[in-house]
Design an enzyme around this catalytic site. Structure first.
Site, PDB file in Angstrom:
ATOM      1  N   ASP A 174       0.837  -1.217   0.000  1.00 10.55           N
ATOM      2  CA  ASP A 174       0.000   0.000   0.000  1.00 10.55           C
ATOM      3  C   ASP A 174       0.866   1.260   0.000  1.00 10.55           C
ATOM      4  OD1 ASP A 174       1.029  -0.609   2.512  1.00 10.55           O
ATOM      5  OD2 ASP A 174      -0.710   0.061   3.635  1.00 10.55           O
ATOM      6  N   GLU A 175       2.124   1.109   0.492  1.00 11.32           N
ATOM      7  CA  GLU A 175       2.946   2.302   0.746  1.00 11.32           C
ATOM      8  C   GLU A 175       3.415   2.982  -0.541  1.00 11.32           C
ATOM      9  OE1 GLU A 175       5.666   2.011   3.997  1.00 11.32           O
ATOM     10  OE2 GLU A 175       4.491   0.441   4.972  1.00 11.32           O
ATOM     11  N   TYR A 225      11.817   2.889   1.230  1.00  6.81           N
ATOM     12  CA  TYR A 225      11.190   1.560   1.115  1.00  6.81           C
ATOM     13  C   TYR A 225      10.122   1.579   0.032  1.00  6.81           C
ATOM     14  CZ  TYR A 225       7.873  -2.227   2.074  1.00  6.81           C
ATOM     15  OH  TYR A 225       7.016  -3.297   1.934  1.00  6.81           O
TER      16      TYR A 225
HETATM   17  N1  LIG Z   1       4.881  -6.733   6.367  1.00  4.71           N
HETATM   18  C1  LIG Z   1       3.936  -6.014   5.769  1.00  4.71           C
HETATM   19  O1  LIG Z   1       3.056  -5.447   6.449  1.00  4.71           O
HETATM   20  C2  LIG Z   1       3.877  -5.893   4.266  1.00  4.71           C
HETATM   21  C3  LIG Z   1       2.816  -5.206   3.666  1.00  4.71           C
HETATM   22  C4  LIG Z   1       2.748  -5.152   2.282  1.00  4.71           C
HETATM   23  C5  LIG Z   1       3.719  -5.768   1.505  1.00  4.71           C
HETATM   24  N2  LIG Z   1       4.777  -6.401   2.103  1.00  4.71           N
HETATM   25  C6  LIG Z   1       5.769  -7.057   1.230  1.00  4.71           C
HETATM   26  O2  LIG Z   1       5.668  -8.467   1.487  1.00  4.71           O
HETATM   27  C7  LIG Z   1       6.938  -9.096   1.312  1.00  4.71           C
HETATM   28  C8  LIG Z   1       7.299  -9.889   2.551  1.00  4.71           C
HETATM   29  O3  LIG Z   1       7.292  -9.026   3.690  1.00  4.71           O
HETATM   30  P1  LIG Z   1       7.642  -9.580   5.145  1.00  4.71           P
HETATM   31  O4  LIG Z   1       7.120  -8.595   6.117  1.00  4.71           O
HETATM   32  O5  LIG Z   1       7.271 -11.001   5.236  1.00  4.71           O
HETATM   33  O6  LIG Z   1       9.237  -9.458   5.090  1.00  4.71           O
HETATM   34  P2  LIG Z   1      10.379 -10.040   6.046  1.00  4.71           P
HETATM   35  O7  LIG Z   1      11.339  -8.924   6.253  1.00  4.71           O
HETATM   36  O8  LIG Z   1       9.793 -10.738   7.236  1.00  4.71           O
HETATM   37  O9  LIG Z   1      11.056 -11.164   5.142  1.00  4.71           O
HETATM   38  C9  LIG Z   1      11.754 -10.884   3.963  1.00  4.71           C
HETATM   39  C10 LIG Z   1      12.531 -12.137   3.581  1.00  4.71           C
HETATM   40  O10 LIG Z   1      13.194 -11.858   2.338  1.00  4.71           O
HETATM   41  C11 LIG Z   1      14.511 -12.396   2.385  1.00  4.71           C
HETATM   42  N3  LIG Z   1      15.350 -11.623   1.455  1.00  4.71           N
HETATM   43  C12 LIG Z   1      15.565 -10.279   1.435  1.00  4.71           C
HETATM   44  N4  LIG Z   1      16.410  -9.958   0.433  1.00  4.71           N
HETATM   45  C13 LIG Z   1      16.720 -11.120  -0.204  1.00  4.71           C
HETATM   46  C14 LIG Z   1      17.576 -11.456  -1.291  1.00  4.71           C
HETATM   47  N5  LIG Z   1      18.295 -10.525  -1.931  1.00  4.71           N
HETATM   48  N6  LIG Z   1      17.683 -12.758  -1.664  1.00  4.71           N
HETATM   49  C15 LIG Z   1      16.969 -13.727  -1.013  1.00  4.71           C
HETATM   50  N7  LIG Z   1      16.178 -13.477   0.039  1.00  4.71           N
HETATM   51  C16 LIG Z   1      16.054 -12.184   0.449  1.00  4.71           C
HETATM   52  C17 LIG Z   1      14.934 -12.208   3.852  1.00  4.71           C
HETATM   53  O11 LIG Z   1      15.989 -13.103   4.206  1.00  4.71           O
HETATM   54  C18 LIG Z   1      13.629 -12.506   4.596  1.00  4.71           C
HETATM   55  O12 LIG Z   1      13.522 -13.879   4.928  1.00  4.71           O
HETATM   56  C19 LIG Z   1       7.925  -7.967   0.992  1.00  4.71           C
HETATM   57  O13 LIG Z   1       8.091  -7.912  -0.405  1.00  4.71           O
HETATM   58  C20 LIG Z   1       7.219  -6.712   1.511  1.00  4.71           C
HETATM   59  O14 LIG Z   1       7.643  -5.573   0.792  1.00  4.71           O
HETATM   60  C21 LIG Z   1       4.873  -6.491   3.461  1.00  4.71           C
END
Ligand SMILES: NC(=O)c1ccc[n+]([C@@H]2O[C@H](COP(=O)([O-])OP(=O)(O)OC[C@H]3O[C@@H](n4cnc5c(N)ncnc54)[C@H](O)[C@@H]3O)[C@@H](O)[C@H]2O)c1
Length: 355
Positions: free
Chosen positions: A133-134, A157
């Site tokens: 959403d951001e 981000y």
């Molecule tokens: N958390 C939220 O509220 C939210 C909301 C909307 C979208 N998102 C999106 O959802 C996705 C997951 O979010 P999350 O909160 O589970 O993230 P998180 O930070 O818990 O996990 C991210 C994972 O990605 C892996 N990672 C990062 N860079 C990498 C790379 N270069 N190669 C391989 N692995 C890599 C990390 O090791 C980690 O396990 C992201 O794309 C985030 O932008 C998150």
């Protein structure tokens, strides 16, 4: 489509949301899953996947690989046939992106390029980018951004996620990669990293510490979101994969995009109050929320006051979040305060830290 056994590659599935999506797929389908993750600080190793009751090592294959590097020929051979790519790997903590933007932005762009190049070569049935959403930044009162609205990233981000979306659009137009983009509201759930808002609220309540809650400049209203439980997100992802075939379109900007939105808007103080109610229920009445409203926008530019997406498109297709936010928060807090799970809050028991 739902009947045929599929093989899905999920990047970043050692992370918070990806692990819930693996869980959802393992419980509701017979699909096989390939996980690729570099296990950075946000991952907690493979513990999130190991902790899933549904985890099945015959159905889940895991590779540790930094996706800033191209997927090597040999890794591609090991991975084998893939029907769906779900690209979730990213650097995700907004404060880190503000403190140190360059490696953060590079990671989110480079790893997306790696997955797009890989997908150009293997031609999956569908490539799904997990976005946020951001990318739209603060939503004024009364505005809920729709699929295809203009990006206006407010911090590094969200800029890195908007950039990843634009690169996906280019690969869809130029190389005909069949891409779907999901913009998801703020996600809550079990096993979230302690730096994120909900575990932070629990820890502040347990430790009797003052919680800073993001507010308007007048400090009269807390920031607002449509929070959504990770299990509801997993359900929406399965719904989209099983019931839609829409991919990005060169002219219609709304096509191939889906907003995943919680059932109701809630301010950050209301959420903290819900957490407080559950902490009292599971840990005792002696625990109370102490908070102050803090105007982050003036103090720390890049923090957005209100995020809001319209969930109309998915609703019209028939998707409703299976669990309410109240049920979700109650379950998360109960689960987190259980002695087997308390380590996910970064502590060893519910006693105040340092006492
Ligand atoms: N958390 C939220 O509220 C939210 C909301 C909307 C979208 N998102 C999106 O959802 C996705 C997951 O979010 P999350 O909160 O589970 O993230 P998180 O930070 O818990 O996990 C991210 C994972 O990605 C892996 N990672 C990062 N860079 C990498 C790379 N270069 N190669 C391989 N692995 C890599 C990390 O090791 C980690 O396990 C992201 O794309 C985030 O932008 C998150």
């Amino acid at each position: 489509m739902a009947d045929k056994k599929k093989r899905i590659l999920i990047t970043g599935a050692a992370g918070f949301i990806g692990s819930h999506i693996c869980d959802g797929i393992l419980k509701s389908t017979d699909w096989d899953i390939v996980v690729v993750d570099r296990l950075d600080y946000a991952s907690n190793g493979f513990n999130r996947l190991r902790d899933s009751k549904a985890f099945d090592d015959k159905r889940v294959t895991i590779y540790t690989w930094d996706l800033c590097l191209p997927i090597s020929e040999n890794l591609a051979k090991e991975i084998g046939h893939i029907d769906y790519v779900l690209h979730m790997a990213a650097s995700t903590h907004v404060d880190d992106s503000i403190a140190n933007p360059v490696p953060f932005i590079r990671n989110n762009i480079d790893n997306t390029l790696t997955m797009l190049e890989y997908s150009r070569a293997i031609k999956p049935e569908r490539f799904v980018l997990f976005s946020t959403d951001e990318v739209y930044s603060t939503a004024p009162d009364g505005v809920d951004y729709k699929e295809g609205d203009r990006f206006n990233p407010g911090n590094p981000y969200s800029a890195s996620k908007a950039a990843a979306e634009c690169i996906c659009m280019a690969y869809a137009n130029t190389y005909k990669v069949p891409i779907t983009i999901l913009n998801t509201m703020n996600v809550l759930g079990e096993r979230q990293h302690p730096q994120k808002y909900l575990p932070k609220i629990i820890n502040h309540i347990l430790d009797g510490k003052m919680l800073e809650i993001h507010s308007n400049p007048e400090k009269t209203k807390a920031g607002r979101r449509y929070y959504i439980h990770a299990r509801n997100v997993a359900d929406a992802v399965m719904f989209i994969l099983n019931n839609t075939t829409e991919t990005l379109h060169p002219i219609d900007a709304s096509k191939g995009k889906f907003n995943i939105v919680g059932e109701k808007e809630m301010d950050n103080l209301e959420l903290a109050r819900l957490v407080e109610k559950a902490v009292k229920k599971y840990a005792g009445d002696q625990y109370s929320l102490r908070y102050e409203l803090v105007d982050y926008q003036s103090q720390r530019p890049g923090h957005d006051f209100r995020y809001s997406l319209s969930g109309e498109k998915l609703r019209k297709l028939g998707w409703v979040p299976p669990k309410t936010i109240e049920e979700g928060v109650d379950k998360i807090v109960g689960w987190s305060l259980n002695k087997e799970n308390i380590r996910w809050l970064g502590r060893t028991d519910i006693k105040p830290n340092g006492k």
